[in-house]
Design a protein around this motif. Structure first.
Motif, PDB file in Angstrom:
ATOM      1  N   MET A   1       2.698  -9.670  -5.367  1.00  0.00           N
ATOM      2  CA  MET A   1       2.275  -8.474  -6.035  1.00  0.00           C
ATOM      3  C   MET A   1       1.511  -7.544  -5.098  1.00  0.00           C
ATOM      4  SD  MET A   1       0.686  -8.280  -9.796  1.00  0.00           S
ATOM      5  CE  MET A   1       2.044  -8.686 -10.855  1.00  0.00           C
ATOM      6  N   THR A   2       0.745  -8.106  -4.197  1.00  0.00           N
ATOM      7  CA  THR A   2       0.019  -7.257  -3.260  1.00  0.00           C
ATOM      8  C   THR A   2       0.960  -6.611  -2.253  1.00  0.00           C
ATOM      9  OG1 THR A   2      -0.415  -9.127  -1.799  1.00  0.00           O
ATOM     10  CG2 THR A   2      -2.082  -8.624  -3.475  1.00  0.00           C
ATOM     11  N   LYS A   3       2.118  -7.225  -2.073  1.00  0.00           N
ATOM     12  CA  LYS A   3       3.071  -6.652  -1.135  1.00  0.00           C
ATOM     13  C   LYS A   3       3.561  -5.284  -1.608  1.00  0.00           C
ATOM     14  CE  LYS A   3       6.426  -7.874   2.087  1.00  0.00           C
ATOM     15  NZ  LYS A   3       6.122  -8.564   3.274  1.00  0.00           N
ATOM     16  N   GLY A   4       3.809  -5.110  -2.895  1.00  0.00           N
ATOM     17  CA  GLY A   4       4.235  -3.823  -3.436  1.00  0.00           C
ATOM     18  C   GLY A   4       3.146  -2.765  -3.285  1.00  0.00           C
ATOM     19  N   LYS A   5       1.902  -3.155  -3.516  1.00  0.00           N
ATOM     20  CA  LYS A   5       0.791  -2.216  -3.354  1.00  0.00           C
ATOM     21  C   LYS A   5       0.630  -1.821  -1.895  1.00  0.00           C
ATOM     22  CE  LYS A   5      -4.015  -1.508  -4.502  1.00  0.00           C
ATOM     23  NZ  LYS A   5      -5.222  -2.049  -5.076  1.00  0.00           N
ATOM     24  N   LYS A   6       0.831  -2.766  -1.013  1.00  0.00           N
ATOM     25  CA  LYS A   6       0.731  -2.487   0.425  1.00  0.00           C
ATOM     26  C   LYS A   6       1.809  -1.501   0.854  1.00  0.00           C
ATOM     27  CE  LYS A   6      -1.084  -3.672   4.426  1.00  0.00           C
ATOM     28  NZ  LYS A   6      -2.413  -3.328   4.815  1.00  0.00           N
ATOM     29  N   ASP A   7       3.019  -1.635   0.309  1.00  0.00           N
ATOM     30  CA  ASP A   7       4.105  -0.714   0.641  1.00  0.00           C
ATOM     31  C   ASP A   7       3.781   0.703   0.186  1.00  0.00           C
ATOM     32  OD1 ASP A   7       5.554  -2.765   1.769  1.00  0.00           O
ATOM     33  OD2 ASP A   7       6.767  -3.134  -0.024  1.00  0.00           O
ATOM     34  N   VAL A   8       3.203   0.834  -1.004  1.00  0.00           N
ATOM     35  CA  VAL A   8       2.841   2.153  -1.526  1.00  0.00           C
ATOM     36  C   VAL A   8       1.747   2.774  -0.661  1.00  0.00           C
ATOM     37  CG1 VAL A   8       1.807   3.348  -3.492  1.00  0.00           C
ATOM     38  CG2 VAL A   8       3.546   1.617  -3.878  1.00  0.00           C
ATOM     39  N   GLU A   9       0.778   1.972  -0.265  1.00  0.00           N
ATOM     40  CA  GLU A   9      -0.295   2.478   0.593  1.00  0.00           C
ATOM     41  C   GLU A   9       0.241   2.892   1.962  1.00  0.00           C
ATOM     42  OE1 GLU A   9      -3.290  -0.530   0.759  1.00  0.00           O
ATOM     43  OE2 GLU A   9      -3.954  -0.166  -1.295  1.00  0.00           O
ATOM     44  N   ASP A  10       1.165   2.116   2.500  1.00  0.00           N
ATOM     45  CA  ASP A  10       1.761   2.465   3.795  1.00  0.00           C
ATOM     46  C   ASP A  10       2.558   3.758   3.705  1.00  0.00           C
ATOM     47  OD1 ASP A  10       0.652   0.266   5.028  1.00  0.00           O
ATOM     48  OD2 ASP A  10       2.482  -0.967   4.878  1.00  0.00           O
ATOM     49  N   GLU A  11       3.293   3.914   2.606  1.00  0.00           N
ATOM     50  CA  GLU A  11       4.070   5.140   2.410  1.00  0.00           C
ATOM     51  C   GLU A  11       3.150   6.358   2.282  1.00  0.00           C
ATOM     52  OE1 GLU A  11       7.035   7.054  -0.924  1.00  0.00           O
ATOM     53  OE2 GLU A  11       6.883   4.873  -0.769  1.00  0.00           O
ATOM     54  N   TYR A  12       2.073   6.215   1.521  1.00  0.00           N
ATOM     55  CA  TYR A  12       1.112   7.308   1.357  1.00  0.00           C
ATOM     56  C   TYR A  12       0.438   7.641   2.688  1.00  0.00           C
ATOM     57  CZ  TYR A  12      -2.568  10.124  -0.745  1.00  0.00           C
ATOM     58  OH  TYR A  12      -3.405  11.148  -1.075  1.00  0.00           O
ATOM     59  N   SER A  13       0.090   6.612   3.448  1.00  0.00           N
ATOM     60  CA  SER A  13      -0.522   6.815   4.754  1.00  0.00           C
ATOM     61  C   SER A  13       0.428   7.538   5.711  1.00  0.00           C
ATOM     62  CB  SER A  13      -0.932   5.467   5.348  1.00  0.00           C
ATOM     63  OG  SER A  13      -1.460   5.626   6.629  1.00  0.00           O
ATOM     64  N   ALA A  14       1.699   7.185   5.660  1.00  0.00           N
ATOM     65  CA  ALA A  14       2.687   7.852   6.512  1.00  0.00           C
ATOM     66  C   ALA A  14       2.830   9.322   6.120  1.00  0.00           C
ATOM     67  CB  ALA A  14       4.032   7.143   6.404  1.00  0.00           C
ATOM     68  N   LYS A  15       2.792   9.612   4.822  1.00  0.00           N
ATOM     69  CA  LYS A  15       2.873  11.004   4.366  1.00  0.00           C
ATOM     70  C   LYS A  15       1.655  11.799   4.824  1.00  0.00           C
ATOM     71  CE  LYS A  15       5.809  10.367   0.323  1.00  0.00           C
ATOM     72  NZ  LYS A  15       5.904  10.500  -1.143  1.00  0.00           N
ATOM     73  N   LEU A  16       0.468  11.194   4.745  1.00  0.00           N
ATOM     74  CA  LEU A  16      -0.735  11.889   5.209  1.00  0.00           C
ATOM     75  C   LEU A  16      -0.701  12.141   6.716  1.00  0.00           C
ATOM     76  CD1 LEU A  16      -3.637  10.290   3.157  1.00  0.00           C
ATOM     77  CD2 LEU A  16      -2.661  12.566   2.931  1.00  0.00           C
ATOM     78  N   ASP A  17      -0.198  11.173   7.467  1.00  0.00           N
ATOM     79  CA  ASP A  17      -0.054  11.361   8.909  1.00  0.00           C
ATOM     80  C   ASP A  17       0.904  12.505   9.218  1.00  0.00           C
ATOM     81  OD1 ASP A  17      -1.807   9.323   9.461  1.00  0.00           O
ATOM     82  OD2 ASP A  17      -0.247   7.829   9.872  1.00  0.00           O
ATOM     83  N   MET A  18       2.002  12.560   8.459  1.00  0.00           N
ATOM     84  CA  MET A  18       2.957  13.637   8.652  1.00  0.00           C
ATOM     85  C   MET A  18       2.322  14.987   8.300  1.00  0.00           C
ATOM     86  SD  MET A  18       6.710  14.233   7.010  1.00  0.00           S
ATOM     87  CE  MET A  18       6.014  14.838   5.498  1.00  0.00           C
ATOM     88  N   CYS A  19       1.526  15.027   7.241  1.00  0.00           N
ATOM     89  CA  CYS A  19       0.852  16.263   6.847  1.00  0.00           C
ATOM     90  C   CYS A  19      -0.113  16.731   7.940  1.00  0.00           C
ATOM     91  CB  CYS A  19       0.087  16.058   5.545  1.00  0.00           C
ATOM     92  SG  CYS A  19       1.117  15.999   4.082  1.00  0.00           S
ATOM     93  N   LEU A  20      -0.854  15.812   8.508  1.00  0.00           N
ATOM     94  CA  LEU A  20      -1.796  16.169   9.566  1.00  0.00           C
ATOM     95  C   LEU A  20      -1.055  16.693  10.793  1.00  0.00           C
ATOM     96  CD1 LEU A  20      -4.728  16.203  10.524  1.00  0.00           C
ATOM     97  CD2 LEU A  20      -4.393  13.878  11.335  1.00  0.00           C
ATOM     98  N   THR A  21      -0.007  16.015  11.183  1.00  0.00           N
ATOM     99  CA  THR A  21       0.782  16.464  12.327  1.00  0.00           C
ATOM    100  C   THR A  21       1.415  17.820  12.069  1.00  0.00           C
ATOM    101  OG1 THR A  21       1.273  14.158  12.849  1.00  0.00           O
ATOM    102  CG2 THR A  21       2.681  15.832  13.859  1.00  0.00           C
ATOM    103  N   ASP A  22       1.961  18.000  10.873  1.00  0.00           N
ATOM    104  CA  ASP A  22       2.576  19.267  10.494  1.00  0.00           C
ATOM    105  C   ASP A  22       1.526  20.386  10.506  1.00  0.00           C
ATOM    106  OD1 ASP A  22       4.806  20.814   9.578  1.00  0.00           O
ATOM    107  OD2 ASP A  22       3.968  20.739   7.549  1.00  0.00           O
ATOM    108  N   GLY A  23       0.333  20.082  10.033  1.00  0.00           N
ATOM    109  CA  GLY A  23      -0.740  21.075  10.027  1.00  0.00           C
ATOM    110  C   GLY A  23      -1.140  21.504  11.428  1.00  0.00           C
ATOM    111  N   ILE A  24      -1.232  20.562  12.331  1.00  0.00           N
ATOM    112  CA  ILE A  24      -1.595  20.885  13.710  1.00  0.00           C
ATOM    113  C   ILE A  24      -0.514  21.737  14.368  1.00  0.00           C
ATOM    114  CG2 ILE A  24      -1.946  19.877  16.007  1.00  0.00           C
ATOM    115  CD1 ILE A  24      -3.341  17.516  14.544  1.00  0.00           C
ATOM    116  N   VAL A  25       0.744  21.363  14.165  1.00  0.00           N
ATOM    117  CA  VAL A  25       1.855  22.092  14.781  1.00  0.00           C
ATOM    118  C   VAL A  25       1.963  23.507  14.215  1.00  0.00           C
ATOM    119  CG1 VAL A  25       4.371  22.170  14.985  1.00  0.00           C
ATOM    120  CG2 VAL A  25       3.155  20.045  15.422  1.00  0.00           C
ATOM    121  N   LYS A  26       1.921  23.634  12.899  1.00  0.00           N
ATOM    122  CA  LYS A  26       2.082  24.953  12.283  1.00  0.00           C
ATOM    123  C   LYS A  26       0.880  25.866  12.567  1.00  0.00           C
ATOM    124  CE  LYS A  26       5.400  24.116   8.611  1.00  0.00           C
ATOM    125  NZ  LYS A  26       6.218  23.346   9.451  1.00  0.00           N
TER     126      LYS A  26
END
Length: 76
Positions: free
Chosen positions: A1-26
């Motif tokens: 059960m914790t594996k599913g929560k970990k996947d969601v957290e990893d996905e959210y973290s990846a989206k935030l990283d992409m947002c930060l990178t996109d913000g710096i570039v733009k």
């Protein structure tokens, strides 16, 4: 059960990283275009740089908001 929560957290973290990178570039691109416009066409005024900064931040914010909260397509 914790594996599913970990996947969601990893996905959210990846989206935030992409947002930060996109913000710096733009934001950097907006400042660069504003600086070039200022130097080449407007006699070294400051407002094109500030406008480019604002446009870059606004575009990055809009992309990040869409990525984190996609709108549902409610077609009947």
């Amino acid at each position: 059960m914790t594996k599913g929560k970990k996947d969601v957290e990893d996905e959210y973290s990846a989206k935030l990283d992409m947002c930060l990178t996109d913000g710096i570039v733009k934001t950097g691109g907006g400042v660069l275009l504003g600086t070039l416009t200022s130097v080449l066409f407007l006699g070294r005024r400051r407002w094109p740089i500030i406008a480019g900064l604002g446009v870059g931040i606004g575009l990055a914010y809009a992309n990040c908001e869409y990525e984190l909260n996609p709108k549902k397509n409610n077609t009947a």
